[in-house]
Design an enzyme around this catalytic site. Structure first.
Site, mmCIF file in Angstrom:
data_model
loop_
_atom_site.group_PDB
_atom_site.id
_atom_site.type_symbol
_atom_site.label_atom_id
_atom_site.label_comp_id
_atom_site.label_asym_id
_atom_site.label_seq_id
_atom_site.Cartn_x
_atom_site.Cartn_y
_atom_site.Cartn_z
ATOM 1 N N SER A 29 -0.259 -28.514 -11.238
ATOM 2 C CA SER A 29 -0.679 -28.186 -9.872
ATOM 3 C C SER A 29 -0.745 -29.474 -9.063
ATOM 4 O O SER A 29 -1.826 -29.939 -8.699
ATOM 5 C CB SER A 29 -2.041 -27.487 -9.895
ATOM 6 O OG SER A 29 -1.951 -26.250 -10.553
ATOM 7 N N ARG A 38 -5.731 -25.197 -8.702
ATOM 8 C CA ARG A 38 -6.967 -25.729 -9.266
ATOM 9 C C ARG A 38 -6.751 -26.333 -10.655
ATOM 10 O O ARG A 38 -7.426 -27.291 -11.006
ATOM 11 C CB ARG A 38 -8.016 -24.621 -9.327
ATOM 12 C CG ARG A 38 -9.351 -25.109 -9.879
ATOM 13 C CD ARG A 38 -10.441 -24.066 -9.809
ATOM 14 N NE ARG A 38 -11.624 -24.525 -10.521
ATOM 15 C CZ ARG A 38 -12.737 -23.813 -10.678
ATOM 16 N NH1 ARG A 38 -12.806 -22.600 -10.146
ATOM 17 N NH2 ARG A 38 -13.756 -24.310 -11.344
ATOM 18 N N PRO A 245 1.991 -26.003 -5.950
ATOM 19 C CA PRO A 245 0.896 -25.476 -6.765
ATOM 20 C C PRO A 245 1.330 -24.955 -8.121
ATOM 21 O O PRO A 245 0.499 -24.785 -9.015
ATOM 22 C CB PRO A 245 0.324 -24.360 -5.897
ATOM 23 C CG PRO A 245 1.442 -23.956 -4.998
ATOM 24 C CD PRO A 245 2.248 -25.198 -4.752
ATOM 25 N N PHE A 246 2.640 -24.663 -8.287
ATOM 26 C CA PHE A 246 3.103 -24.075 -9.540
ATOM 27 C C PHE A 246 4.259 -24.903 -10.128
ATOM 28 O O PHE A 246 5.258 -24.363 -10.587
ATOM 29 C CB PHE A 246 3.521 -22.621 -9.327
ATOM 30 C CG PHE A 246 2.424 -21.778 -8.746
ATOM 31 C CD1 PHE A 246 1.315 -21.439 -9.502
ATOM 32 C CD2 PHE A 246 2.471 -21.375 -7.416
ATOM 33 C CE1 PHE A 246 0.277 -20.701 -8.963
ATOM 34 C CE2 PHE A 246 1.440 -20.623 -6.866
ATOM 35 C CZ PHE A 246 0.333 -20.288 -7.637
ATOM 36 N N GLU A 263 5.708 -20.732 -5.645
ATOM 37 C CA GLU A 263 5.476 -19.282 -5.724
ATOM 38 C C GLU A 263 4.921 -18.852 -7.076
ATOM 39 O O GLU A 263 5.514 -19.124 -8.123
ATOM 40 C CB GLU A 263 6.796 -18.539 -5.451
ATOM 41 C CG GLU A 263 6.624 -17.022 -5.425
ATOM 42 C CD GLU A 263 7.854 -16.297 -4.910
ATOM 43 O OE1 GLU A 263 8.807 -16.971 -4.488
ATOM 44 O OE2 GLU A 263 7.854 -15.057 -4.921
ATOM 45 N N LYS A 279 8.709 -14.472 1.000
ATOM 46 C CA LYS A 279 9.944 -14.111 1.699
ATOM 47 C C LYS A 279 9.773 -14.559 3.137
ATOM 48 O O LYS A 279 8.825 -14.168 3.815
ATOM 49 C CB LYS A 279 10.232 -12.605 1.660
ATOM 50 C CG LYS A 279 10.511 -12.029 0.296
ATOM 51 C CD LYS A 279 11.547 -12.770 -0.524
ATOM 52 C CE LYS A 279 12.937 -12.739 0.023
ATOM 53 N NZ LYS A 279 13.876 -13.468 -0.899
#
Length: 464
Positions: A29, A38, A245-246, A263, A279
């Site tokens: 992250s 987090r 974040p991913f 995503e 999207k």
């Protein structure tokens, strides 16, 4: 389970300490966020490996008959573990990737004309030890389970010993490797600008003919790398230029997968399910006023909102297959989220998992994510295969973990580079609807690809 809190060490520093160990997985992250970024996890040295290739599953090199998803479910059931709510959710378990082409284990689909890098359709390593991070509270732990030892006493002893091993490795942080110059060659795409625009127009024609509602069409970029190219240095650049974040870094020998995905595909927290389809995309501007104007254009875009809402409907249907009746909800619809190079429209779909379902059946019911196929999903996948011709492999699959405690979090593997020996590959796509402007869709793919190009260029120039 043996848990040991550590003095804070940056996750990327922990990666540097453990990079020489086998099969490193870093679920990253880098874009820390109260809700989305987090936690991070670093692990390596697995005790078992699950692979799907050619539609067949294997474990530690031994073929196993049966549905690969069922095989995975059975494999994970060998290591039952309670969930500790005071720790980050991944407390050991399986981590790795599910390639997009795993879709052929679920639907009768044609094989792509060009097989790509011929990677397995899934590689998951089973890890007994994880270094877990809570970025909100700046805390980190070694979580050591003692698996695969089944005897309770010996399992406890293994858990302590393995925690000691990881603590010793992390106690001697290493300096980052010196960046090496001149490592990336010229990029090639499987589409020229004209060919991509023609492909988009073909999708629009199919939509107008009533064949489908939308499809995501991607171009595939490839480049040769020199023998001195350093994938870890490249990933440091990528997470610096495009924090997400991913994000993820998977290093399996000569194979490296580096992702800066914004995503979330599927999260399972107890019985609570969440998916966050993206999207709608517009490139950002360095000028504040222009950047705001572009964000407002995206929010007001009839085409992008329609595209997002269609995928929300698809995901509501997918979740309804494994969630309790009337539990599926849409708490956020077409919200604006901004990243380093682009603005996105993001929705949130939630549900409550039915009592006889688990992380594997949830993933199976929804795979691959509707936001990167189109709708209806099966027809969209058929058209994608026909038009793109090249296997997507890891791109548009999922990267993440399924814990022995039943927790799961996975991304949609976009903004993701696969480095296999001396070849780097990544894709950038765009969702096509009846309202699409083909030239604008082509430009959108380049906007999504830009930070990856920048990361390679920065690595080439020697900057860090």
């Amino acid at each position: 389970m043996h848990v040991r809190e550590l003095q804070w060490i940056e996750p990327i520093t922990a990666v540097q300490c453990l990079a020489h160990r086998p099969h490193l997985s870093f679920l990253d992250s880098a874009a820390t966020h109260e809700l989305l970024g987090r936690y991070s996890y670093v692990t390596c040295d697995p005790f078992s490996t699950y692979i799907v290739a050619g539609g067949r599953a294997s474990c530690n090199g031994e073929d196993i008959d049966g549905d690969p998803w069922g095989v995975l479910r059975t494999l994970l059931a060998n290591y039952p573990q309670e969930h500790r709510p005071d720790l980050p959710p991944f407390q050991a378990g399986a981590a790795g990737f599910f390639a997009y082409d795993l879709n052929r284990t679920l639907e009768r689909l044609p094989a792509p004309a060009i097989p790509g890098q011929r990677l397995p359709h899934s590689i998951l390593h089973l890890y007994d030890v994880v270094v877990s991070y809570d970025h909100r509270n700046n805390r980190c732990w070694i979580v050591s389970t003692g698996w695969p030892e089944q005897d309770p006493a010996r399992r406890g002893e293994r858990a302590r010993r393995r925690a000691d091993e990881f603590a010793a490795l992390l106690a001697n942080p290493k300096s980052p490797r010196i960046v090496l110059p001149g490592t990336a060659g010229a990029w090639n795409s499987n589409f020229s600008r004209e060919a991509y625009i023609t492909a988009v127009q073909r999708v629009i024609d199919l939509i107008l003919a009533g064949d489908l509602f939308q499809a995501n069409i991607a171009q595939r970029f490839t480049a040769r790398l020199s023998t001195i190219f350093d994938p870890l240095t490249f990933y440091r650049q990528l997470r610096s230029l495009n924090p997400a974040p991913f994000g993820a870094l998977l290093r399996y020998g000569k194979l490296t997968i580096a992702s800066s995905s914004p995503e979330r595909f599927l999260k399972l927290d107890g019985t609570k399910v969440e998916t966050r389809p993206i999207k709608g995309t517009i490139a950002r501007s360095a000028d504040f006023n222009e950047d705001q104007r572009r964000a407002n254009v995206l929010v007001a875009s009839e085409k992008d909102r329609a595209e997002n809402i269609m995928i929300v409907d698809l995901l509501r249907n997918d979740l309804s297959r494994v969630c309790t009746p009337h539990s599926v909800d849409v708490p956020a619809l077409c919200d604006l989220e901004s990243y380093a190079s682009v603005h996105h429209l993001v929705s949130v779909v939630t549900g409550t998992l039915a009592g006889d379902e688990d992380a594997v059946t949830l993933l199976r019911a929804c795979f691959p994510g509707g936001s990167i196929t189109g709708a209806p999903k099966v027809r969209a996948m058929q058209i994608i295969t026909e038009i793109e011709r090249v296997a997507r492999e890891v791109y548009c699959g999922a990267i993440g973990f399924i814990g022995f405690n039943g927790e799961m979090d996975t991304n949609i593997a976009i903004r993701t580079v696969t480095i296999d020996d001396d070849m780097a590959v990544f894709h950038a796509g765009s969702g096509i609807t009846a309202m699409s402007d083909p030239a604008a869709e082509y430009e959108e793919t380049l906007a999504k690809a830009q930070r990856i190009f920048d990361a390679f260029r920065a690595e080439t120039s020697g900057a860090l």
